[in-house]
Write an enzyme that holds these catalytic residues in place. Structure first.
Site, mmCIF file in Angstrom:
data_model
loop_
_atom_site.group_PDB
_atom_site.id
_atom_site.type_symbol
_atom_site.label_atom_id
_atom_site.label_comp_id
_atom_site.label_asym_id
_atom_site.label_seq_id
_atom_site.Cartn_x
_atom_site.Cartn_y
_atom_site.Cartn_z
ATOM 1 C CB SER B 21 -0.885 -0.016 1.248
ATOM 2 O OG SER B 21 -1.706 1.125 1.262
ATOM 3 N N GLY B 72 1.333 11.158 4.379
ATOM 4 C CA GLY B 72 0.223 11.475 5.289
ATOM 5 C C GLY B 72 -1.136 11.047 4.771
ATOM 6 C CG LEU B 73 -2.740 7.836 5.945
ATOM 7 C CD1 LEU B 73 -3.598 7.752 7.210
ATOM 8 C CD2 LEU B 73 -2.709 6.481 5.248
ATOM 9 C CB CYS B 131 -0.260 5.782 9.086
ATOM 10 S SG CYS B 131 0.419 7.147 8.126
ATOM 11 C CE LYS B 167 1.723 -1.597 5.959
ATOM 12 N NZ LYS B 167 1.685 -1.015 4.625
ATOM 13 C CB THR B 195 7.605 3.490 7.267
ATOM 14 O OG1 THR B 195 6.518 4.264 7.778
ATOM 15 C CG2 THR B 195 7.388 3.216 5.799
ATOM 16 N N GLY B 267 7.376 -2.701 -1.274
ATOM 17 C CA GLY B 267 6.963 -1.300 -1.188
ATOM 18 C C GLY B 267 7.897 -0.367 -1.911
#
Lengths: 248, 305
Positions: B21, B72-73, B131, B167, B195, B267
């Protein structure tokens, strides 16, 4: 407009200094993905995780010219590469300039390392029987490059330097005051210059932006910006934006 | 002929290779480059209830053998994903996709999960509680076993019987404890690692490179850390694991599987080389033969004694 990117090996044919911290590199390989002036290539360098995005300065058959500035370790490494070496490039990236909007007398306004993509643009406009004029801005005499090349195309070419050591003293906007009746403008350079050009311009036009990129082909959202037409990715939906859509 | 098939809680994959993703958009940029139906599947861009622009730029920084991002999504929001992105994807991808969702409250996770679980194209829901780039959300749910369990239960309740994978973030003291809490709360599987939190400073500007100061560190450099965490989680849970973090080669995929991964996500390597997943899938059978691996499922966790 943009087609599909390609990944391929290019052979370095030339790599030499042409001004202070500025280098010209000629690369030979499959250039078929390049479809418009203002597009860029993304270059993989040994020992560096991210590719280096550099705009296309000229294209002739399978020979692609880039002009880049040494600004960090990656570009310093590039400047030391010798001819004969191969580089892995992604080509055909970005939207590029739209030459169909230019009208008969477009004005090309470049600053520093933003000058190179305007050269290929000028050649394309000349092919289309347009009559471009050129303003190139630099900090100082030692930074100037490209003047002879644009003049060799037969174009009126005005140089400005911020310290007044060569050409008109001041910024590109100081030279822009002397131009009227241009049909459109194309610009590339530092963001402060782009804003000043956009504010001072008397016509519509297009501006090419820089941003730190992750991938260079629209996957990572690393270089997004807001525009009047919605969110855009500088690498994929740009780097060229229309004057009317930019939110400063 | 070697067998590259793997299975994620009933979701059958032709091979274990899954773009991660945030590095593959909603698929169609890559569909212009190669037939993405060769992939096991892919995990689409982290999707939230409401549209998000994300953080200010610069959002990208480089480091030795890796990179930082503070995107930041950024995403168009779940309703637009369903209305526009999924129909567009359907034209180039006939397999089921992994829906990656994120949120800032339990209700937001539930909203996204419920809407996406109802989509036929979605084969698995990957819940991002990790995240590092958003405040008061994402990672804050994944750093505490009880809140990770709460999100797990809430999403499971609306998941329409589709597998739910949590996740997880590596930015914790004990990742196995959080994985176990998710398993106990009903998670069908675990994805890890997201990350690692990192930063760089621009010496000329005397300021952080990233506008958001810190960002998520990924790329080749994080592989040993990711592998270690997959190993630890495999020892702690019985549910399948999707391993990720710095995977850049066919050999990395196999190492992840020996450590305990049932499938593997790739990724940052997609950003360096958009063809990396294709290259790994094409190379996988030959590497398996060289290493005398007949069935890929045989090596899952096989390095544990």
């Amino acid at each position: 407009m943009a087609g599909c990117l390609k990944k391929g090996l290019f052979k370095i044919r030339k790599n030499r200094k042409i001004a202070k911290d500025i280098y010209l590199m000629i690369l030979q390989g499959d250039t078929s993905a390049v479809t418009a002036p203002g597009q860029f290539v993304n270059i993989a360098l040994n020992g560096f995780y991210l590719r280096r995005p550099i705009s296309v300065c000229d294209l002739s058959g399978d020979m692609l010219t880039i002009i880049y500035k040494v600004v960090g370790h990656g570009t310093a490494y590039m400047s030391k590469l010798e001819k004969g070496r191969h580089l892995d490039l992604l080509t055909g990236l970005g939207n590029g300039y739209d030459t169909s909007c230019s009208g008969d007398k477009p004005l090309l306004i470049g600053g520093g390392v933003g000058v190179p993509p305007l050269y290929y643009l000028a050649k394309k406009l000349l092919e289309q029987k347009k009559h471009p004029s050129v303003i190139l801005g630099f900090n100082s005499r030692e930074d100037v490059f490209g003047e002879q090349e644009f003049k060799a195309l037969g174009l009126e070419t005005v140089i400005t330097t911020a310290d007044g050591s060569y050409g008109i003293s001041g910024f590109v906007t100081d030279a822009l005051k002397n131009f009227h009746n241009y049909s459109y403008f194309y610009s590339c350079g530092p963001e402060a210059m782009l804003k000043a050009v956009s504010d001072a311009s008397e016509s519509s036009g297009e501006l090419s932006f820089e941003e730190r990129m992750g991938c260079g082909f629209g996957a990572c959202m690393g270089c997004s910006c807001k525009t009047k037409y919605g969110n855009k990715r500088i690498c994929k939906d740009g780097p060229v934006l229309k004057k009317e859509e930019v939110i400063w | 002929m070697v067998n590259t098939h793997v299975n994620l809680s009933g979701f059958e994959l032709d091979n274990p290779v899954i773009p991660a993703s945030g590095t593959f958009g909603y698929g169609y940029e890559f569909a212009e480059l190669y037939d993405i139906n060769i992939l096991g599947t892919f995990s689409f861009k982290g999707t939230t209830r409401d549209p998000r622009f994300g953080n200010p730029t610069p959002r990208i920084a480089e480091c030795a053998s890796g990179m930082l991002n503070s995107v930041g999504l950024q995403n168009p929001g779940v309703d637009q994903v369903i209305a526009e992105e999924l129909p567009r994807l359907k034209k180039c991808f006939r397999k089921k996709v992994i829906a990656n969702i994120s949120g800032f409250s339990r209700d937001e996770y539930v909203c996204c999960a419920e809407k996406l679980a109802a989509q036929e194209q979605v084969g698995l829901i990957e819940v991002n509680v990790s995240c590092p780039n958003v405040h008061n959300g994402g990672m804050s749910f994944g750093t505490c076993p009880s809140s990770a369990a709460e999100i797990t239960r809430a999403v499971k309740a609306v998941a329409n019987h589709k597998p739910v994978y949590l996740k997880l973030t590596p930015n914790v003291t004990n990742v196995a404890e959080i994985a176990k809490a998710c398993e106990d709360a009903g998670a069908d599987g675990i994805s890890l690692i997201n990350t690692m939190l990192g930063m760089r400073i621009d010496l000329r500007k005397r300021k952080p490179v990233l506008a958001n100061t810190m960002g998520g560190f990924s790329g080749k450099a994080v592989f040993p850390v990711a592998l270690r965490m997959v190993w630890q989680v495999y020892e702690a849970v019985r549910i399948p694991i999707i391993g990720m973090g710095g995977v850049s080669s066919t050999e990395d995929v196999l190492e992840m599987m020996f450590a305990g991964a049932s499938a593997v996500q790739i990724g940052a390597a997609n950003l360096q080389n958009p063809f990396i997943c294709k290259e790994i899938i094409e190379e996988l059978p030959a590497v398996m033969e060289r290493l005398n691996i007949q069935n890929l499922t045989d090596i899952i966790g096989a390095a544990h004694s």
